[in-house]
Write a protein that holds these residues in place. Structure first.
Motif, PDB file in Angstrom:
ATOM      1  N   MET A 383     -18.608  69.231  -8.688  1.00  0.00           N
ATOM      2  CA  MET A 383     -20.171  69.044  -8.990  1.00  0.00           C
ATOM      3  C   MET A 383     -20.705  68.089  -7.831  1.00  0.00           C
ATOM      4  SD  MET A 383     -20.646  69.231 -13.113  1.00  0.00           S
ATOM      5  CE  MET A 383     -19.003  67.976 -13.361  1.00  0.00           C
ATOM      6  N   ASN A 384     -21.946  68.115  -7.560  1.00  0.00           N
ATOM      7  CA  ASN A 384     -22.315  67.255  -6.607  1.00  0.00           C
ATOM      8  C   ASN A 384     -23.090  65.953  -7.344  1.00  0.00           C
ATOM      9  OD1 ASN A 384     -24.850  68.181  -7.713  1.00  0.00           O
ATOM     10  ND2 ASN A 384     -25.210  69.753  -5.988  1.00  0.00           N
ATOM     11  N   ARG A 385     -23.732  65.358  -6.206  1.00  0.00           N
ATOM     12  CA  ARG A 385     -24.346  63.862  -6.536  1.00  0.00           C
ATOM     13  C   ARG A 385     -25.437  64.160  -7.571  1.00  0.00           C
ATOM     14  NH1 ARG A 385     -26.408  59.431  -2.065  1.00  0.00           N
ATOM     15  NH2 ARG A 385     -27.098  58.224  -3.396  1.00  0.00           N
ATOM     16  N   MET A 406     -15.402  55.046  -6.810  1.00  0.00           N
ATOM     17  CA  MET A 406     -15.667  55.489  -5.553  1.00  0.00           C
ATOM     18  C   MET A 406     -14.689  55.488  -4.777  1.00  0.00           C
ATOM     19  SD  MET A 406     -18.949  54.417  -3.301  1.00  0.00           S
ATOM     20  CE  MET A 406     -20.207  54.730  -4.807  1.00  0.00           C
ATOM     21  N   LEU A 407     -14.323  56.769  -4.229  1.00  0.00           N
ATOM     22  CA  LEU A 407     -13.196  56.931  -3.208  1.00  0.00           C
ATOM     23  C   LEU A 407     -13.701  57.514  -1.927  1.00  0.00           C
ATOM     24  CD1 LEU A 407      -9.873  59.128  -4.474  1.00  0.00           C
ATOM     25  CD2 LEU A 407     -11.272  59.656  -1.970  1.00  0.00           C
ATOM     26  N   GLU A 451     -17.050  62.252   3.128  1.00  0.00           N
ATOM     27  CA  GLU A 451     -15.815  62.285   2.788  1.00  0.00           C
ATOM     28  C   GLU A 451     -15.593  61.319   1.445  1.00  0.00           C
ATOM     29  OE1 GLU A 451     -16.127  59.180   6.027  1.00  0.00           O
ATOM     30  OE2 GLU A 451     -16.843  61.079   5.596  1.00  0.00           O
ATOM     31  N   GLU A 452     -16.892  61.105   1.100  1.00  0.00           N
ATOM     32  CA  GLU A 452     -16.814  60.130  -0.364  1.00  0.00           C
ATOM     33  C   GLU A 452     -16.880  60.874  -1.805  1.00  0.00           C
ATOM     34  OE1 GLU A 452     -18.473  55.951   0.161  1.00  0.00           O
ATOM     35  OE2 GLU A 452     -20.325  57.443   0.697  1.00  0.00           O
ATOM     36  N   PHE A 453     -16.257  60.579  -2.518  1.00  0.00           N
ATOM     37  CA  PHE A 453     -16.101  60.997  -3.826  1.00  0.00           C
ATOM     38  C   PHE A 453     -16.338  60.094  -4.936  1.00  0.00           C
ATOM     39  CE2 PHE A 453     -13.555  63.471  -0.850  1.00  0.00           C
ATOM     40  CZ  PHE A 453     -14.063  64.968  -1.184  1.00  0.00           C
ATOM     41  N   VAL A 454     -16.693  60.634  -6.100  1.00  0.00           N
ATOM     42  CA  VAL A 454     -16.825  59.793  -7.301  1.00  0.00           C
ATOM     43  C   VAL A 454     -16.336  59.944  -8.557  1.00  0.00           C
ATOM     44  CG1 VAL A 454     -18.579  58.506  -8.884  1.00  0.00           C
ATOM     45  CG2 VAL A 454     -19.139  58.380  -6.285  1.00  0.00           C
ATOM     46  N   VAL A 489      -6.633  56.802   1.102  1.00  0.00           N
ATOM     47  CA  VAL A 489      -7.793  56.601   0.471  1.00  0.00           C
ATOM     48  C   VAL A 489      -7.863  55.276   0.379  1.00  0.00           C
ATOM     49  CG1 VAL A 489      -8.095  59.010   0.045  1.00  0.00           C
ATOM     50  CG2 VAL A 489      -7.271  57.326  -1.581  1.00  0.00           C
ATOM     51  N   SER A 490      -9.501  54.726   0.319  1.00  0.00           N
ATOM     52  CA  SER A 490      -9.530  53.539  -0.204  1.00  0.00           C
ATOM     53  C   SER A 490     -10.563  53.749  -1.401  1.00  0.00           C
ATOM     54  CB  SER A 490     -10.239  52.505   0.820  1.00  0.00           C
ATOM     55  OG  SER A 490      -9.419  52.519   2.083  1.00  0.00           O
ATOM     56  N   GLN A 491     -10.403  52.694  -2.357  1.00  0.00           N
ATOM     57  CA  GLN A 491     -11.287  53.196  -3.792  1.00  0.00           C
ATOM     58  C   GLN A 491     -11.999  51.827  -4.070  1.00  0.00           C
ATOM     59  OE1 GLN A 491      -8.946  56.406  -6.409  1.00  0.00           O
ATOM     60  NE2 GLN A 491      -7.646  54.520  -5.531  1.00  0.00           N
TER      61      GLN A 491
END
Length: 529
Positions: A383-385, A406-407, A451-454, A489-491
């Motif tokens: 699912m998107n933003r 937040m990844l 490349e960001e995911f939540v 990855v950084s979170q």
């Protein structure tokens, strides 16, 4: 007629629309009366509108002439008293103060009167309680008036000393030899009792909603029945725009509260201000409703018996079409189950029902597809933003505490630059598979962008969220990405409501924690402070 309809119904259960309408010829009478009522309504509406606009203009013109005379008198008073002050340097301060007090009390034009020297120093002021004597003027309006050395009228502004909303008129003071000594200014306190409110307050008509207001040459309110609005810029109003161009007339406008009004406006030659008299359109509507009620009262009795029989017939014949219209109006808004078309007696209703069923099915399929596409990221299937923000708002409204992770994929640009964007897409898909596999059943992952995911963790405190984040980080680190090999990855983690009480603040806290993880070496999970 009834026998004909009964015979036709016996021969065919599906009546044609032509046959149906034959039995409704009597409705022509009702249609004719409706047209007459509508024509009367429009004619009366046009007449009332024109009359109201004309009367408002007449009132505005009368008031503008009153104000023109008032400001001519005010300027004459200033000019006369400025002439008397030509020898002010030889006059004692007490004598000058007495002269100002007499000027203020005798005319009641101004709330205060001030003498300002050419250097900007306030020499005398009435009333003396203002305490500005011996101080320099600071407002841009006062400095402009001093610099012009001509009669001047200011725009509304707040004074630095008393914090009053004022306008002032000024007249230059010249010595007998013609030397510029300063200016004599009279001040009007716009939000207090003043010469404008004394003259114009008695004409507001509260029961009809009609009122009037005064604007200056730049479109700022200098008088209004609601004193809180005085000083407000209303230059966007169409009537005020005409006044700024020194035009007079009338037109429909919309006021600052979004209410449609009929305005008459007139420019004041003496000061470039303008008067606007307005009446709400709703008042005309009330009068029109009363007019229509009288007409209906006189015409309803002759048609009552006829209409009763026609209405009973129409209700029977139009029931399926009313139902279909209701179905069409609800299309796309809710789930609809249609009635069986076989029970309709009309062939047209039968065909329309089947057509609407087919259209409804197609619309539902397209709506489901569009809804899915609008809420889903095409590349990853997440699912998107938009879906993320919707879910967060729902959780906040229901008071559910939760954590946000937040990844961000470390050095993802290097992957794109080295292996190409197609390889980068495959890497993102790989990261998504690893992240989703590492989540609990109740956790949800969204693509935030690039490349960001939540990740949303319902009913999860920061310590638990850190544990989940670390599990994800280790899983990605130990996986093998296509083309890129090892990835990290950084979170950043933020908790609602511990770290923020709104969507923007929560995501900003998570982003700050992510930035800290990135700046401190990457491949880390950091909880927001």
């Amino acid at each position: 007629m009834y026998r004909l309809l009964k015979r036709a119904f016996r021969h065919s259960r599906k009546l044609s629309l032509t046959t149906l309408l034959t039995g409704m010829v009597t409705l022509v009478i009702l249609l004719t009366s409706s047209i007459l009522l509508l024509g009367s309504y429009e004619s009366k509406k046009e007449s009332l509108t024109e009359t109201t606009l004309r009367l408002n203009y007449v009132n505005a013109d009368r008031m503008s002439r009153t104000m023109d005379s008032l400001f001519v008198s005010m300027r004459s008073s200033l000019k006369y008293n400025a002439g008397r002050l030509a020898d002010i340097e030889a006059m004692a301060p007490e004598e000058v103060n007495e002269s100002l007090d007499l000027m203020r009390s005798s005319s009641n034009f101004f709330n205060s009167i001030t003498i300002v020297e050419s250097s900007g120093l306030v020499r005398n002021v009435s009333p003396a309680s203002l305490g500005t004597t011996g101080k320099h003027v600071t407002s841009s309006n006062s400095k402009e008036a001093l610099a012009l050395r001509k009669p001047y009228i200011s725009s509304p502004y707040l004074t630095a000393n008393t914090k009053r909303l004022i306008v002032f008129l000024s007249q230059p003071i010249l010595s007998s030899a013609g030397t510029y000594l300063g200016m004599l200014s009279g001040t009007i306190y716009l939000q207090e009792n003043n010469i404008l409110s004394k003259i114009f307050d008695n004409g507001q008509v509260a029961d009809t909603g009609a009122y009037y207001y005064i604007v200056d040459s730049a479109g700022h309110l200098v008088y209004h029945p609601d004193k809180q609005l005085i000083g407000k810029d209303v230059s966007s109003n169409k009537a005020v725009q005409q006044l700024i161009q020194k035009q007079s007339g009338n037109m429909p406008v919309r006021n600052t509260r979004g209410i449609d009004m009929l305005a008459g406006y007139s420019s004041v030659p003496a000061n470039g201000w303008g008067v606007v008299v307005v009446s709400p359109v709703s008042q005309i509507h009330h009068e029109l409703i009363g007019h229509i009620r009288i007409l209906v009262g006189y015409s309803s009795l002759p048609f009552a018996v006829l209409l009763l029989g026609v209405i009973l017939l129409v209700r029977k014949f139009t029931r399926p079409f009313v139902y279909l219209a209701d179905v069409v109006s609800r299309m796309g808004k809710e789930k609809i189950e249609m009635q069986d078309s076989q029970k309709y007696w009309s062939r047209e209703a039968y065909l329309l029902t089947d057509g609407v069923k087919l259209a409804l099915s197609n619309i539902q399929q397209q709506t489901d597809q569009l809804t899915h596409e609008a809420s889903t990221d095409v590349l990853t299937g997440l699912m998107n933003r938009r879906s993320l923000e919707h879910t967060i708002h729902q959780w906040m409204d229901s008071g559910v505490p939760f954590s946000v992770v937040m990844l961000d994929v470390d050095k993802f640009k290097l992957v794109n630059d080295t292996y190409g964007h197609n390889a980068g897409d495959e890497v993102l898909k790989h990261v998504v598979r690893v992240v989703v596999a590492s989540l609990r059943p109740e956790d949800v992952c969204y693509r935030y962008g690039g490349e960001e995911f939540v990740i949303l963790l319902a009913r999860t405190m920061p310590a638990e969220a850190l544990s989940v984040g670390e599990r994800i980080r280790r899983a990605v680190e130990h996986s093998h990405a296509p083309s890129a090999g090892t990835l990290t990855v950084s979170q950043g983690i933020a908790h609602y409501p511990t770290h923020a009480n709104d969507l923007e603040g929560l995501l900003e806290k998570a982003d700050q924690a992510l930035y800290l993880a990135k700046s401190s070496g990457r491949n880390k999970t950091v909880v927001a402070e």
